[in-house]
Motif scaffolding. Structure first.
Motif, short mmCIF file in Angstrom:
data_model
loop_
_atom_site.label_atom_id
_atom_site.label_comp_id
_atom_site.label_asym_id
_atom_site.label_seq_id
_atom_site.Cartn_x
_atom_site.Cartn_y
_atom_site.Cartn_z
N GLU A 81 -1.66 -2.32 -7.81
CA GLU A 81 -2.17 -1.07 -7.25
C GLU A 81 -2.99 -0.32 -8.31
OE1 GLU A 81 -2.38 0.86 -3.71
OE2 GLU A 81 -0.87 -0.70 -4.05
N HIS A 120 -6.31 -1.90 -8.76
CA HIS A 120 -7.18 -1.51 -7.65
C HIS A 120 -7.79 -0.13 -7.88
CE1 HIS A 120 -8.68 -0.82 -3.63
NE2 HIS A 120 -7.90 0.24 -3.51
N PRO A 167 0.81 -1.21 0.00
CA PRO A 167 0.00 0.00 0.00
C PRO A 167 0.85 1.27 0.00
CG PRO A 167 -0.23 -1.24 2.06
CD PRO A 167 0.47 -2.11 1.09
N ASN A 200 -9.66 -4.91 2.57
CA ASN A 200 -8.75 -3.95 1.95
C ASN A 200 -8.91 -2.57 2.60
OD1 ASN A 200 -6.80 -3.01 0.21
ND2 ASN A 200 -8.28 -2.46 -1.38
N TYR A 201 -8.88 -2.60 3.90
CA TYR A 201 -9.11 -1.36 4.64
C TYR A 201 -7.89 -0.45 4.67
CZ TYR A 201 -9.47 1.63 8.75
OH TYR A 201 -9.45 2.70 9.60
N ARG A 202 -8.13 0.84 4.43
CA ARG A 202 -7.07 1.84 4.59
C ARG A 202 -7.63 3.02 5.36
NH1 ARG A 202 -4.20 1.65 -1.30
NH2 ARG A 202 -4.58 -0.58 -1.60
N ARG A 252 -16.03 2.29 0.37
CA ARG A 252 -14.78 1.80 0.94
C ARG A 252 -15.03 1.31 2.35
NH1 ARG A 252 -11.28 6.59 1.24
NH2 ARG A 252 -10.08 5.09 2.43
N VAL A 264 -7.13 -7.03 5.82
CA VAL A 264 -6.72 -7.51 4.51
C VAL A 264 -7.94 -7.87 3.68
CG1 VAL A 264 -5.57 -9.37 3.29
CG2 VAL A 264 -4.48 -8.34 5.29
N GLU A 265 -8.86 -8.61 4.29
CA GLU A 265 -10.04 -9.05 3.53
C GLU A 265 -10.87 -7.89 3.02
OE1 GLU A 265 -12.23 -11.82 5.90
OE2 GLU A 265 -10.60 -13.31 5.83
#
Lengths: 343, 343
Positions: A139, A142, A117, B54-56, B11, B51-52
């Motif tokens: 990336e 995504h 990331p 795709n958290y940011r 998101r 991860v599952e």
DNA sequence: CTGAAAGCGCTTACAG
DNA sequence: CTGAAAGCGCTTACAG
């Protein structure tokens, strides 16, 4: 000795301004952002309160509530060299003109295809500008998946991804440059020094070179092609080994000016006179090219303009407006003396 | 009203992760930021959820709640030239190493002392780096008043303000360079081409020049000092007018390499042989200086290191640690051929 | 034209 | 070791 920060009283918030002006925070927000209708005298009352309290809206709160960041992220592999400065200038200027600030992150090269990331993305920008190899395919995929505004610079998207990109007419420029070498100077044994492996600029420049030779019925000698890596020293080494091997050449086309510098050095320390004994040409027209001895014949890449254009495209995307899938900016052959011309 | 309609394109937020992992948002926050104690298996459960999904973490929310932005603002008057790239490289690298991102804003020159709120400040950064004239005294005073972490680069703070700054040993470098001209080459009539008006680098370089003359009992001829503005063309014009006026000189010390370039051009187009007929020296040692003809004798300014150091100082301030009020980085005379040496 | 109020998505005492 | 809850400082429907 050391200095230390002293904390003073709290900064003014929108509530303070609202209270001070005797209005609601909604109204303050409206005058600050010039959104929605506000009575003239209310506006001036609020503005006065803003000045008196030295109020500055806090970006984080604004971004959170507004779901926008007003910032553009720039990803580059390395912040180096003469190439970078003009590009950055173009990007910065265009961003500013449109009310965006610029967040810069350099992946430090080699980020190639390691998916990790990035510190710049959907979480802190409204859109991303990526220069060459600074972002992995994963990336990129995504970003495309979530429809995040992205524009590529000097790089085409991975197949299947619909991401706009802007670059320059590499092939055309190289073609014309080599045409000049052949048609004006009658060189036939023209060497080509590639750039970095897998670099699209280098690839298309080579295509232009090959096309020119073909058009003039000159058989390509693969021994006259080697990897210069867009690097002074690597280029210098290659040319020295060519010289030692006694390779027969009229001219050397270096894939960029940076490597042309190395070529010049190798030739001169071998006691050759560039332009008389051997022609040298480059690509990019970086700022020092005209100061070299002899002044370098090259192709001008409109780097600053690439920066401006890419940024404008990105801003269009962010605003939901149309944007060109591909923009090819014109290049121009710059004749100086290293090719054998008088100057 | 059913919550089954979980929007697919939204998101993931910290709530989603918390729900997914069967913990509270506080716990998710703790594992993301590695703050506070969390049981090992809870950590892995949360990490898996991250991860599952795709958290940011969203920067704006984080900054708002955490009262920090994790970003450093860089103010420059212009993003140009060979000087800027290495400095930016140093700043960027140090920021990254410490977990900060870089926000760049160029005031576009001339911002001098017009007090206008900058787009970079307390509202969106944790600290500000200001290069030379990019920020007004009023703004600086404001920053100092509220104790906002600020570090100046190549510029001292207005009197009375306690703001740390980092720059280079200009005077010392210039002194040694001129010493070389006098002691090794016996030049006595050495001209000095100033940089920009009011620029501290230029001022101290001139002081070094004057000091060297004085130490060697050479009377200063004010006719041998003029303004070159750190600019190629301006420098060229000055030298041409000197030449036309028939001014008697042995050597020219240009306040930076950029203007030395203009000096070289003027001399060469007048048919003079630099290093034999007239010595030329500069300051900075920008990347092209060694490629000029003749290679330029100059003083190396550790520009990248200045960037690194200034950034480190700023980060110290941000962290509430001690920081040096003034850091003077050493310069080094680089002898090449333009001074008359053999090389 | 204006305001009350519901968030935006996090962090962080505080309590357990 | 963990969670409920109170914000952080704005923007933006919604209602008037």
């Amino acid at each position: 000795m050391s200095t230390e920060t002293k904390t003073k009283n709290r900064r003014a918030s929108i509530d303070d301004v609202a209270k001070h002006a005797g209005v609601s925070t909604a109204t303050v927000s409206r005058v600050v952002n010039q959104t929605g209708p506000v009575a003239a005298d209310t506006i001036s009352r609020v503005q006065q309160a803003i000045v008196e309290l030295n109020y500055r809206p806090q970006a984080a709160a604004r971004n959170l509530a507004g779901r926008r960041t007003h910032t553009i992220g720039l990803l580059v592999s390395s912040i180096a060299g003469d190439f970078f400065a003009p590009m950055l200038r173009g990007i910065e200027a265009t961003a500013q003109e449109n009310g965006f600030t610029l967040l810069v992150y350099s992946t430090g090269g080699g980020a190639g295809n390691i998916s990790q990331p990035l510190p710049l993305g959907e979480q802190n920008t409204d859109g991303i500008l990526s220069f060459v190899d600074s972002i992995s395919d994963a990336e990129l995929t995504h970003l495309a998946d979530i429809g995040f505004p992205t524009v590529l610079i000097h790089q085409s998207p991975p197949t299947g991804l619909n991401i706009p990109f802007v670059t320059i007419e590499n092939k055309q420029g190289a073609r014309k440059l080599v045409d000049h070498l052949i048609e004006v100077h009658n060189y036939r044994r023209i060497a080509f020094l590639r750039g970095e492996e897998g670099h699209e600029d280098s690839y298309w420049r080579e295509m232009g070179y090959r096309e020119s030779l073909r058009a003039h019925d000159i058989l390509l000698d693969e021994n006259l092609i080697a990897a210069g890596g867009f690097d002074r020293n690597q280029a210098r080494n290659v040319v020295e080994s060519w010289l030692n091997a006694g390779i027969d050449m009229d001219a050397i086309f270096a894939a960029d000016d940076e490597s042309a510098l190395g070529v010049l050095t190798a030739l001169q320390s071998a006691g050759l006179c560039v332009s008389q004994d051997m022609a040298v040409v480059g690509f990019d027209d970086i700022s020092m090219s005209c100061y070299l001895t002899p002044p370098l014949t090259t192709v001008r890449a409109p780097i600053e303009d690439v920066g401006r254009t890419a940024t404008q495209q990105l801003i269009n995307l962010i605003r939901g407006e149309a944007s060109e899938p591909l923009l090819l900016l014109p290049t121009e052959v710059i004749i100086r003396q290293s090719c054998g011309c008088d100057g």
